[in-house]
Design a protein around this motif. Structure first.
Motif, short mmCIF file in Angstrom:
data_model
loop_
_atom_site.label_atom_id
_atom_site.label_comp_id
_atom_site.label_asym_id
_atom_site.label_seq_id
_atom_site.Cartn_x
_atom_site.Cartn_y
_atom_site.Cartn_z
N HIS A 238 4.79 -5.11 -1.24
CA HIS A 238 3.76 -4.77 -0.26
C HIS A 238 3.96 -3.37 0.31
N ASN A 239 5.20 -2.93 0.30
CA ASN A 239 5.51 -1.68 0.99
C ASN A 239 6.23 -0.68 0.11
N ASN A 240 6.35 -0.98 -1.18
CA ASN A 240 7.15 -0.12 -2.04
C ASN A 240 6.31 1.01 -2.61
N VAL A 241 6.80 2.22 -2.46
CA VAL A 241 6.10 3.37 -3.04
C VAL A 241 7.06 4.13 -3.94
N MET B 176 -0.74 -1.44 -2.80
CA MET B 176 -0.35 -0.01 -2.81
C MET B 176 -1.36 0.70 -1.91
N ARG B 177 -0.96 0.91 -0.67
CA ARG B 177 -1.93 1.44 0.30
C ARG B 177 -2.30 2.89 0.00
N ALA B 178 -3.58 3.15 -0.15
CA ALA B 178 -4.04 4.54 -0.36
C ALA B 178 -3.61 5.37 0.84
N ASN B 179 -3.54 4.71 1.95
CA ASN B 179 -3.18 5.37 3.19
C ASN B 179 -1.79 6.02 3.17
N PHE B 180 -0.91 5.51 2.29
CA PHE B 180 0.40 6.15 2.13
C PHE B 180 0.24 7.60 1.70
N PHE B 181 -0.89 7.88 1.03
CA PHE B 181 -1.07 9.20 0.40
C PHE B 181 -2.08 10.06 1.15
N GLN C 150 -6.51 9.30 -6.06
CA GLN C 150 -5.85 9.68 -7.30
C GLN C 150 -4.34 9.49 -7.18
N ALA C 151 -3.83 9.85 -6.03
CA ALA C 151 -2.39 9.70 -5.80
C ALA C 151 -2.00 8.21 -5.83
N GLN C 152 -2.85 7.38 -5.28
CA GLN C 152 -2.61 5.93 -5.32
C GLN C 152 -2.60 5.44 -6.77
N ALA C 153 -3.57 5.94 -7.54
CA ALA C 153 -3.68 5.53 -8.95
C ALA C 153 -2.42 5.94 -9.71
N GLU C 154 -1.95 7.13 -9.46
CA GLU C 154 -0.77 7.64 -10.16
C GLU C 154 0.47 6.81 -9.78
N ALA C 155 0.59 6.53 -8.48
CA ALA C 155 1.74 5.74 -8.03
C ALA C 155 1.73 4.35 -8.67
N LEU C 156 0.54 3.75 -8.75
CA LEU C 156 0.44 2.42 -9.35
C LEU C 156 0.76 2.48 -10.84
N PRO D 204 -5.53 -0.94 -0.13
CA PRO D 204 -4.43 -1.10 -1.09
C PRO D 204 -4.84 -1.64 -2.46
N GLN D 205 -6.12 -1.92 -2.66
CA GLN D 205 -6.52 -2.65 -3.87
C GLN D 205 -7.21 -1.78 -4.93
N LEU D 206 -7.58 -2.42 -6.03
CA LEU D 206 -8.16 -1.70 -7.18
C LEU D 206 -9.66 -1.49 -7.06
N PHE D 207 -10.28 -2.27 -6.16
CA PHE D 207 -11.73 -2.16 -5.96
C PHE D 207 -11.98 -1.82 -4.50
#
Ligand code: XIL
Length: 371
Positions: A254-257, A284-289, A297-303, A345-348
């Motif tokens: 839930h919190n791992n980046v 994977m929270r977009a908010n982390f980025f 895009q950063a969220q997508a890359e991290a995932l 945090p989700q894909l949609f």
């Protein structure tokens, strides 16, 4: 009327015959594609062809559109709450063995009907107040022999629930979050009453109740190289040495980046045990980025990186997202993350449209070897 006027007039007529941009049309078109009607391979097709599970959670009040999104893209599903012990009861505060399975049955049957694997989450969990039936606290304090009473209740609960869902739920998180959040020891009411032997015992009970079911120990590890990771692995190895029927390890994310190397190290250790691994709860929270030029895009890359690291090992059999879309995520409701809402945090997204994150995951899955 000049020639220029005539050309402008013709252009106007052509333009006005085109469909005006309309948000509904865009959504409908995209949605039909998301429901699996397009020719693009969906996440679930990519995963299935490699014998991987890709999952999401659904809740009881999911709309038809949400359910179609789930069946369109995922081949595995977890009920966000419905299979948890207190949620299976007639009264959350009432008799811990008096069940009402109707809500859980509805979601389970929908999954089975749609050819999805249903993960059972979770049989035995004692963390905060809401994770085990409240009545157990009173029963323990009133009992003359709390150990005997608790073992009896656990056995009946596991038999009843696994028996009820036998054939429909093929994998169970037998226990969830048994270690303290920061590591160093086991906590919860079952530990307090029975000691850590209760963990072996409930796995034996589960195996007896449904010998065909895959039995998972699910945990939130945090850092994969820290004390808790080692403590957890040692414990699981001990279970195997003792002949406990544990088949898989579930990890919450839930919190791992960061810490891809640590995750890779942990997975190698899991590989050595011979158990399978699933990421059972991924956010994977977009908010982390938010400080990046494009947080999506950063969220997508991290995932992509994270899932690639996981599926690079053949012991990794599946990934489940803890939610379905950004419009309804527990992250926006819990203390801490909720102050950063929307966490996304989700894909949609909230309109059920694919985000770059979707393609990041698809890419990682497409690069995975068949298992
Ligand atoms: C969460 C649900 O998402 C929430 O709706 C509920 O209020 C609390 O539980 N780890 C777990 C999951 O194992 O069961 C939790 O689910 C999230 C953290």
């Amino acid at each position: 009327m000049t020639l220029k006027d005539i050309i402008t007039g013709i252009k106007f007529i052509i333009k006005s015959k085109r469909k005006p941009p309309c948000i509904n049309i865009t959504l409908t078109d995209d949605y039909s594609e998301q429901s699996g009607k397009s020719e693009k391979p969906s996440l679930k097709e990519a995963a299935s062809s490699r014998n991987l599970f890709i999952g999401a959670t659904v809740s009881y009040n999911a709309t038809e559109e949400e359910l179609a999104l789930a069946t369109g893209h995922f081949n595995s599903v977890t009920a966000e709450n419905l299979h948890k012990w207190p949620h299976l009861l007639k009264e959350r505060q009432g008799d811990p063995l008096d069940y009402d399975f109707s809500r859980a049955d509805k979601v389970t049957d929908w999954a089975v009907k749609n050819g999805m694997r249903m993960r059972g989450h979770t049989l035995v969990w004692s963390k905060m107040n809401h994770t085990h039936p409240k009545a157990l606290n009173r029963m323990v304090s009133e009992s003359e022999n709390p150990g005997k009473m608790m073992t009896g209740i656990l056995e009946k609960h596991i038999n009843r629930v696994m028996g009820h869902f036998k054939g429909r739920i093929t994998q169970w998180d037998v226990v969830n979050e048994v270690f303290r959040y920061g590591g160093e020891g086991i906590d919860g009411i079952f530990m307090d009453v029975l000691g850590e032997k209760y963990i072996d015992d409930v796995f034996h009970m589960a195996h007896k109740a449904d010998p065909g079911a895959e039995l998972v120990i699910n945990e939130t590890i945090g850092s994969y190289r820290g004390g808790k990771a080692v403590e957890f692995l040692d414990f699981v190895k001990g279970m195997l040495d003792r002949g406990v029927p544990v088949h898989g390890i579930g990890i919450q994310e839930h919190n791992n980046v960061k810490g891809l190397d640590d995750l890779a190290w942990f997975i190698k250790e899991v590989e050595k045990t011979g158990l399978f691994l699933e990421i059972t709860e991924m956010d994977m929270r977009a908010n982390f980025f938010r400080k990046e030029p494009d947080k999506y895009q950063a969220q997508a890359e991290a995932l992509y990186q994270r899932i690639k690291t996981a599926v690079d090992s053949k012991c990794c059999r599946g990934i489940t997202f803890w939610g379905l879309h950004d419009g309804n995520t527990w992250m926006d409701r819990i203390a801490g993350p909720r102050s950063h809402a929307p966490n996304e945090p989700q894909l949609f997204d909230g309109n059920l449209k694919k985000k770059p994150a979707y393609y990041g995951v698809l890419r990682a899955i497409e690069e995975a070897a068949e298992r």
